[in-house]
Scaffold this motif. Structure first.
Motif, short mmCIF file in Angstrom:
data_model
loop_
_atom_site.label_atom_id
_atom_site.label_comp_id
_atom_site.label_asym_id
_atom_site.label_seq_id
_atom_site.Cartn_x
_atom_site.Cartn_y
_atom_site.Cartn_z
N MET A 117 5.02 -29.04 -36.59
CA MET A 117 5.31 -28.15 -35.45
C MET A 117 4.08 -27.36 -35.05
SD MET A 117 9.09 -26.74 -36.55
CE MET A 117 9.03 -25.37 -35.39
N CYS A 118 3.31 -26.94 -36.05
CA CYS A 118 2.04 -26.23 -35.81
C CYS A 118 1.11 -27.08 -34.98
CB CYS A 118 1.35 -25.95 -37.16
SG CYS A 118 1.47 -24.26 -37.68
N GLU A 119 0.96 -28.33 -35.40
CA GLU A 119 0.06 -29.26 -34.72
C GLU A 119 0.49 -29.45 -33.26
OE1 GLU A 119 -2.09 -33.52 -35.83
OE2 GLU A 119 -0.19 -32.98 -36.77
N GLU A 120 1.78 -29.60 -33.04
CA GLU A 120 2.30 -29.79 -31.69
C GLU A 120 2.11 -28.55 -30.83
OE1 GLU A 120 6.35 -30.95 -32.21
OE2 GLU A 120 5.84 -32.82 -33.26
N GLU A 121 2.34 -27.37 -31.42
CA GLU A 121 2.23 -26.12 -30.68
C GLU A 121 0.78 -25.85 -30.26
OE1 GLU A 121 4.25 -22.98 -28.84
OE2 GLU A 121 5.06 -24.69 -29.95
N ILE A 122 -0.16 -26.10 -31.17
CA ILE A 122 -1.58 -25.92 -30.85
C ILE A 122 -1.98 -26.88 -29.72
CG2 ILE A 122 -3.94 -26.14 -31.72
CD1 ILE A 122 -2.76 -25.39 -34.50
N GLY A 123 -1.42 -28.11 -29.77
CA GLY A 123 -1.71 -29.11 -28.74
C GLY A 123 -1.26 -28.70 -27.36
N LYS A 124 -0.31 -27.76 -27.26
CA LYS A 124 0.12 -27.27 -25.94
C LYS A 124 -0.96 -26.43 -25.27
CE LYS A 124 5.05 -26.92 -27.19
NZ LYS A 124 6.17 -25.98 -27.41
N ALA A 137 -6.08 -20.33 -30.30
CA ALA A 137 -4.75 -20.96 -30.30
C ALA A 137 -4.22 -21.11 -31.72
CB ALA A 137 -4.83 -22.32 -29.61
N ILE A 138 -5.09 -21.50 -32.64
CA ILE A 138 -4.69 -21.67 -34.03
C ILE A 138 -4.24 -20.34 -34.62
CG2 ILE A 138 -5.59 -22.14 -36.36
CD1 ILE A 138 -7.32 -24.35 -35.03
N SER A 139 -4.96 -19.26 -34.34
CA SER A 139 -4.59 -17.95 -34.89
C SER A 139 -3.23 -17.48 -34.38
CB SER A 139 -5.66 -16.91 -34.57
OG SER A 139 -5.70 -16.63 -33.18
N LYS A 140 -2.90 -17.82 -33.12
CA LYS A 140 -1.59 -17.43 -32.57
C LYS A 140 -0.47 -18.22 -33.22
CE LYS A 140 -3.37 -16.16 -27.99
NZ LYS A 140 -3.46 -16.56 -26.57
N VAL A 141 -0.67 -19.52 -33.37
CA VAL A 141 0.38 -20.38 -33.93
C VAL A 141 0.59 -20.09 -35.42
CG1 VAL A 141 1.01 -22.79 -34.41
CG2 VAL A 141 0.02 -22.17 -32.21
N LEU A 142 -0.48 -19.69 -36.12
CA LEU A 142 -0.36 -19.41 -37.54
C LEU A 142 0.14 -18.00 -37.82
CD1 LEU A 142 -3.52 -21.10 -39.09
CD2 LEU A 142 -1.26 -22.06 -38.69
N ASN A 181 -2.41 -20.59 -11.66
CA ASN A 181 -1.72 -19.46 -12.31
C ASN A 181 -0.86 -19.91 -13.49
OD1 ASN A 181 -2.69 -17.40 -10.64
ND2 ASN A 181 -1.24 -17.99 -9.02
N LYS A 182 -0.98 -21.18 -13.82
CA LYS A 182 -0.20 -21.73 -14.93
C LYS A 182 -0.63 -21.09 -16.24
CE LYS A 182 0.76 -26.27 -14.18
NZ LYS A 182 0.53 -27.72 -14.36
N LYS A 183 0.31 -20.61 -17.04
CA LYS A 183 -0.03 -20.02 -18.33
C LYS A 183 0.73 -20.73 -19.43
CE LYS A 183 -1.38 -15.35 -17.07
NZ LYS A 183 -1.14 -13.89 -17.27
N VAL A 184 0.06 -20.91 -20.55
CA VAL A 184 0.69 -21.56 -21.70
C VAL A 184 0.90 -20.52 -22.79
CG1 VAL A 184 0.47 -23.34 -23.46
CG2 VAL A 184 -0.42 -23.76 -21.16
N GLU A 185 2.15 -20.26 -23.10
CA GLU A 185 2.48 -19.30 -24.16
C GLU A 185 2.70 -20.07 -25.46
OE1 GLU A 185 2.41 -16.08 -23.93
OE2 GLU A 185 2.01 -16.03 -21.77
N LEU A 186 1.98 -19.67 -26.48
CA LEU A 186 2.10 -20.32 -27.79
C LEU A 186 2.95 -19.47 -28.71
CD1 LEU A 186 -1.60 -21.52 -28.31
CD2 LEU A 186 0.31 -22.77 -27.30
N ALA A 187 3.88 -20.13 -29.40
CA ALA A 187 4.79 -19.43 -30.30
C ALA A 187 4.30 -19.52 -31.74
CB ALA A 187 6.20 -20.03 -30.21
N PRO A 188 4.39 -18.44 -32.50
CA PRO A 188 4.02 -18.51 -33.92
C PRO A 188 4.97 -19.41 -34.69
CG PRO A 188 5.00 -16.37 -33.41
CD PRO A 188 4.82 -17.09 -32.11
N VAL A 189 4.43 -20.22 -35.58
CA VAL A 189 5.24 -21.19 -36.32
C VAL A 189 5.29 -20.85 -37.81
CG1 VAL A 189 5.51 -23.62 -36.95
CG2 VAL A 189 4.76 -23.02 -34.65
#
Length: 325
Positions: free
Chosen positions: A15-22, A60-65, A197-205
């Protein structure tokens, strides 16, 4: 550990890998290799020309982790105390006393941006942190937060105003990853995100405790004698003075990889098997991690430079010469 808990851990990492890929377009192999280093308790050196998203990848990694993050922009005038922290004199009950003010290195993930722009004295301030996970200021040693890792970036094409990393510091990096230019389709996706204006929000996993638990599980993974022997044979084959060294090593290598290279290969091969959902290490796991674990640990001679031979070329030839059992 029961099978369900193990599978939950593997699913979280996926899930981490997929979320960072976003948040990062393309660079799938780089994302996986950085995660391998994180799960193996190692530091990573990211090398690539400006604008390829190295800094954004670390963010991105720091947000997901879901861990604390700190960024240090390395410049020639940066001092060691700007990295580690320093003792300040404060008033306490009418007396002057020293109080330690922690520097930006006190975080779970530290981004050392353009690390080769700082002077050797400042670069060396990271050595103790990277290896021992501690910082010594004056006569006091401070523990860094756990988990701790340094993700450093450098530009390979600009030499003016830079200080190449010494071999001792390069050896502290578990992996050196080469960030490549994106394909045309990936470049279009990057444009769609960055100039609109597209923004990608990353969720912590996962959090720090999850990472430490996964690291413990990976360390306990078995590795067969045949796979271990293959990993060690690759490292030994990088030494030109060894009697069984392949011809490419004797011709192009001045100094071979250190024992840390063997540690890096075995640890990250275990982590890769874990990410693939296996509890046994295969030869292909060793082959997958050999390039990032070895490329920065080989000191090539003048003949290699004059012939245009890179460290990756040498590693490739070594892997062709060392056969699996």
């Amino acid at each position: 550990m029961d099978e369900k808990m193990l599978q939950d851990m593997i699913n979280k990492v996926k899930m981490c890998e997929e979320e960072i890929g976003k948040g990062i377009i393309g660079q799938r192999e780089i994302i996986r290799q950085v995660l391998l280093a994180i799960l193996s308790d190692g530091n990573v050196l990211l090398e690539g020309v400006p604008g390829l998203g190295k800094t954004e990848l670390v963010k991105a990694i720091s947000k997901v982790l879901s861990t604390s993050f700190s960024r240090i922009q390395f410049t020639p005038d940066l001092m060691p105390a700007d990295v580690t922290g320093t003792n300040l004199i404060i008033k306490e009950d009418g007396n002057n006393v020293f109080q330690f003010e922690a520097g930006p290195v006190f975080a779970n993930i530290v981004l050392a941006d353009e690390i080769n722009r700082a002077t050797p004295k400042t670069q060396s301030a990271l050595l103790e942190a990277m290896q021992e996970k501690t910082v010594t200021v004056g006569k006091t040693t401070y523990e860094l937060p756990k988990p701790f890792m340094v993700l450093a970036t450098q530009n390979p094409i600009e030499n003016e105003g830079t200080y190449p990393l010494p071999e001792a510091q390069l050896d502290r990096f578990l992996f050196k990853l080469l960030v490549e230019f994106p394909s045309k389709d990936e470049l279009k996706e990057i444009m769609d995100i960055t100039i609109t204006n597209k923004k990608v929000e990353l969720a912590p996993v996962i959090n720090g405790e999850d990472i430490i638990a996964i690291r413990t599980t990976i360390k306990d993974m078995p590795i067969s004698d045949a796979v271990m022997d293959y990993a060690l044979s690759l490292v030994v084959a990088t030494h030109p003075e060894h009697k069984d060294a392949p011809e490419v090593t004797k011709k192009y290598v001045a100094n071979g990889a250190s024992p840390r290279a063997a540690q890096a290969i075995v640890k990250t091969a275990k982590a890769r098997a874990f990410m693939e959902g296996r509890y046994n290490v295969a030869f292909e796991d060793v082959q997958f991690v050999a390039f990032p674990a070895l490329r920065h640990r080989l000191a090539l001679n003048f003949e290699a430079i004059s012939d245009g031979v890179s460290a990756d070329d040498v590693v490739r030839k070594i892997m062709e010469s060392v056969k699996t059992v």
